[in-house]
Design a protein around this motif. Sequence first.
Motif, PDB file in Angstrom:
ATOM      1  N   LEU A 113       0.836  -1.201   0.000  1.00  0.00           N
ATOM      2  CA  LEU A 113       0.000   0.000   0.000  1.00  0.00           C
ATOM      3  C   LEU A 113       0.873   1.254   0.000  1.00  0.00           C
ATOM      4  CD1 LEU A 113      -2.945   0.932   0.095  1.00  0.00           C
ATOM      5  CD2 LEU A 113      -2.769   0.943   2.575  1.00  0.00           C
ATOM      6  N   LEU A 114       1.949   1.233   0.769  1.00  0.00           N
ATOM      7  CA  LEU A 114       2.852   2.382   0.821  1.00  0.00           C
ATOM      8  C   LEU A 114       3.640   2.520  -0.475  1.00  0.00           C
ATOM      9  CD1 LEU A 114       4.102   2.155   4.492  1.00  0.00           C
ATOM     10  CD2 LEU A 114       2.501   3.795   3.514  1.00  0.00           C
TER      11      LEU A 114
ATOM     12  N   ARG B 120      11.555   3.857  -0.102  1.00  0.00           N
ATOM     13  CA  ARG B 120      12.679   3.347   0.691  1.00  0.00           C
ATOM     14  C   ARG B 120      12.272   2.941   2.099  1.00  0.00           C
ATOM     15  NH1 ARG B 120      17.688   7.341  -0.781  1.00  0.00           N
ATOM     16  NH2 ARG B 120      17.874   6.700  -2.952  1.00  0.00           N
ATOM     17  N   LYS B 121      11.299   3.658   2.679  1.00  0.00           N
ATOM     18  CA  LYS B 121      10.920   3.423   4.065  1.00  0.00           C
ATOM     19  C   LYS B 121       9.673   2.546   4.198  1.00  0.00           C
ATOM     20  CE  LYS B 121      12.638   7.854   5.718  1.00  0.00           C
ATOM     21  NZ  LYS B 121      13.184   7.800   7.066  1.00  0.00           N
ATOM     22  N   ALA B 122       9.223   1.952   3.103  1.00  0.00           N
ATOM     23  CA  ALA B 122       7.947   1.240   3.118  1.00  0.00           C
ATOM     24  C   ALA B 122       7.907   0.060   4.079  1.00  0.00           C
ATOM     25  CB  ALA B 122       7.584   0.768   1.704  1.00  0.00           C
ATOM     26  N   ASP B 123       9.049  -0.438   4.504  1.00  0.00           N
ATOM     27  CA  ASP B 123       9.050  -1.573   5.435  1.00  0.00           C
ATOM     28  C   ASP B 123       9.364  -1.162   6.864  1.00  0.00           C
ATOM     29  OD1 ASP B 123      11.647  -0.880   4.883  1.00  0.00           O
ATOM     30  OD2 ASP B 123      12.398  -2.936   4.837  1.00  0.00           O
ATOM     31  N   ASN B 124       9.570   0.115   7.102  1.00  0.00           N
ATOM     32  CA  ASN B 124       9.940   0.594   8.434  1.00  0.00           C
ATOM     33  C   ASN B 124       8.719   1.004   9.242  1.00  0.00           C
ATOM     34  OD1 ASN B 124      12.579   0.327   7.596  1.00  0.00           O
ATOM     35  ND2 ASN B 124      12.842   2.500   7.173  1.00  0.00           N
TER      36      ASN B 124
ATOM     37  N   PRO C 116      -1.707  10.641  -0.021  1.00  0.00           N
ATOM     38  CA  PRO C 116      -1.503  10.892   1.409  1.00  0.00           C
ATOM     39  C   PRO C 116      -2.420  10.046   2.310  1.00  0.00           C
ATOM     40  CG  PRO C 116      -1.460  12.968   0.251  1.00  0.00           C
ATOM     41  CD  PRO C 116      -1.900  11.920  -0.741  1.00  0.00           C
ATOM     42  N   VAL C 117      -3.658   9.805   1.880  1.00  0.00           N
ATOM     43  CA  VAL C 117      -4.541   8.943   2.671  1.00  0.00           C
ATOM     44  C   VAL C 117      -3.956   7.531   2.730  1.00  0.00           C
ATOM     45  CG1 VAL C 117      -6.818   7.834   2.707  1.00  0.00           C
ATOM     46  CG2 VAL C 117      -6.642  10.298   2.341  1.00  0.00           C
ATOM     47  N   LEU C 118      -3.452   7.043   1.591  1.00  0.00           N
ATOM     48  CA  LEU C 118      -2.815   5.727   1.575  1.00  0.00           C
ATOM     49  C   LEU C 118      -1.557   5.719   2.447  1.00  0.00           C
ATOM     50  CD1 LEU C 118      -3.187   4.723  -2.189  1.00  0.00           C
ATOM     51  CD2 LEU C 118      -4.554   3.948  -0.245  1.00  0.00           C
ATOM     52  N   PHE C 119      -0.827   6.830   2.488  1.00  0.00           N
ATOM     53  CA  PHE C 119       0.329   6.947   3.378  1.00  0.00           C
ATOM     54  C   PHE C 119      -0.103   6.756   4.827  1.00  0.00           C
ATOM     55  CE2 PHE C 119       4.422   9.275   2.030  1.00  0.00           C
ATOM     56  CZ  PHE C 119       4.569   8.470   0.917  1.00  0.00           C
ATOM     57  N   ILE C 120      -1.171   7.437   5.213  1.00  0.00           N
ATOM     58  CA  ILE C 120      -1.652   7.357   6.597  1.00  0.00           C
ATOM     59  C   ILE C 120      -2.094   5.934   6.925  1.00  0.00           C
ATOM     60  CG2 ILE C 120      -3.455   8.152   8.183  1.00  0.00           C
ATOM     61  CD1 ILE C 120      -3.307  10.879   6.629  1.00  0.00           C
ATOM     62  N   VAL C 121      -2.883   5.319   6.039  1.00  0.00           N
ATOM     63  CA  VAL C 121      -3.376   3.956   6.268  1.00  0.00           C
ATOM     64  C   VAL C 121      -2.203   2.972   6.288  1.00  0.00           C
ATOM     65  CG1 VAL C 121      -4.771   2.097   5.283  1.00  0.00           C
ATOM     66  CG2 VAL C 121      -5.658   4.432   5.310  1.00  0.00           C
ATOM     67  N   GLY C 122      -1.308   3.062   5.311  1.00  0.00           N
ATOM     68  CA  GLY C 122      -0.162   2.161   5.258  1.00  0.00           C
ATOM     69  C   GLY C 122       0.785   2.351   6.433  1.00  0.00           C
ATOM     70  N   GLY C 123       0.985   3.591   6.854  1.00  0.00           N
ATOM     71  CA  GLY C 123       1.823   3.856   8.025  1.00  0.00           C
ATOM     72  C   GLY C 123       1.245   3.230   9.278  1.00  0.00           C
ATOM     73  N   ASN C 124      -0.074   3.291   9.415  1.00  0.00           N
ATOM     74  CA  ASN C 124      -0.722   2.647  10.557  1.00  0.00           C
ATOM     75  C   ASN C 124      -0.597   1.131  10.470  1.00  0.00           C
ATOM     76  OD1 ASN C 124      -1.530   4.898  12.024  1.00  0.00           O
ATOM     77  ND2 ASN C 124      -3.392   5.160  10.814  1.00  0.00           N
TER      78      ASN C 124
END
Length: 153
Positions: free
Chosen positions: A7-8, A93-97, A136-144
């Motif tokens: 997702l990220l 780059r940070k998608a797994d962090n 950005p919404v996908l960023f928020i969901v994926g970050g969570n």
Amino acid sequence: MDNKNKLLRIASILMIVCAAAAILIAAVNTGLSLNSVANMSAEERAAVEAQLSEGGLTMDQAMTAMSGIAYVSLGMNVIFNAVKIIVGILGIRKADNVTTFFLVWGIILLVFGVLSLSGGISLLGICNLLGGIVAPVLFIVGGNQNKRRGMTK
């Protein structure tokens, strides 16, 4: 296979592509707008000059002001979308962090994305919608998701 949050990755790629397209579209639109004014017919030019003279301006003054505003607007567009491209690259780059990067940038870009939406539907508007709201919404969901995944490890 890597375990990066898909997702990220999608959000990051969407942000990069839409920001690059928005820069290109804005540059083309600025050039077309300035050319259309510069290439007015004699009748159109006379009508515009008459209206401007009532306000105390010459055609050259108006063209200088309009060009300045157009280039400043284009510059702001390029800067803002360059930031989105950089954030998108960092997002890949940070998608797994497990990090607050996605939540923070998701909120920041979502706020600016909402503010940058215009009333009309255009290719630039679609790029702004996808790159400024959806990504950005996908960023928020994926970050969570990453945060929850990190808590369960």
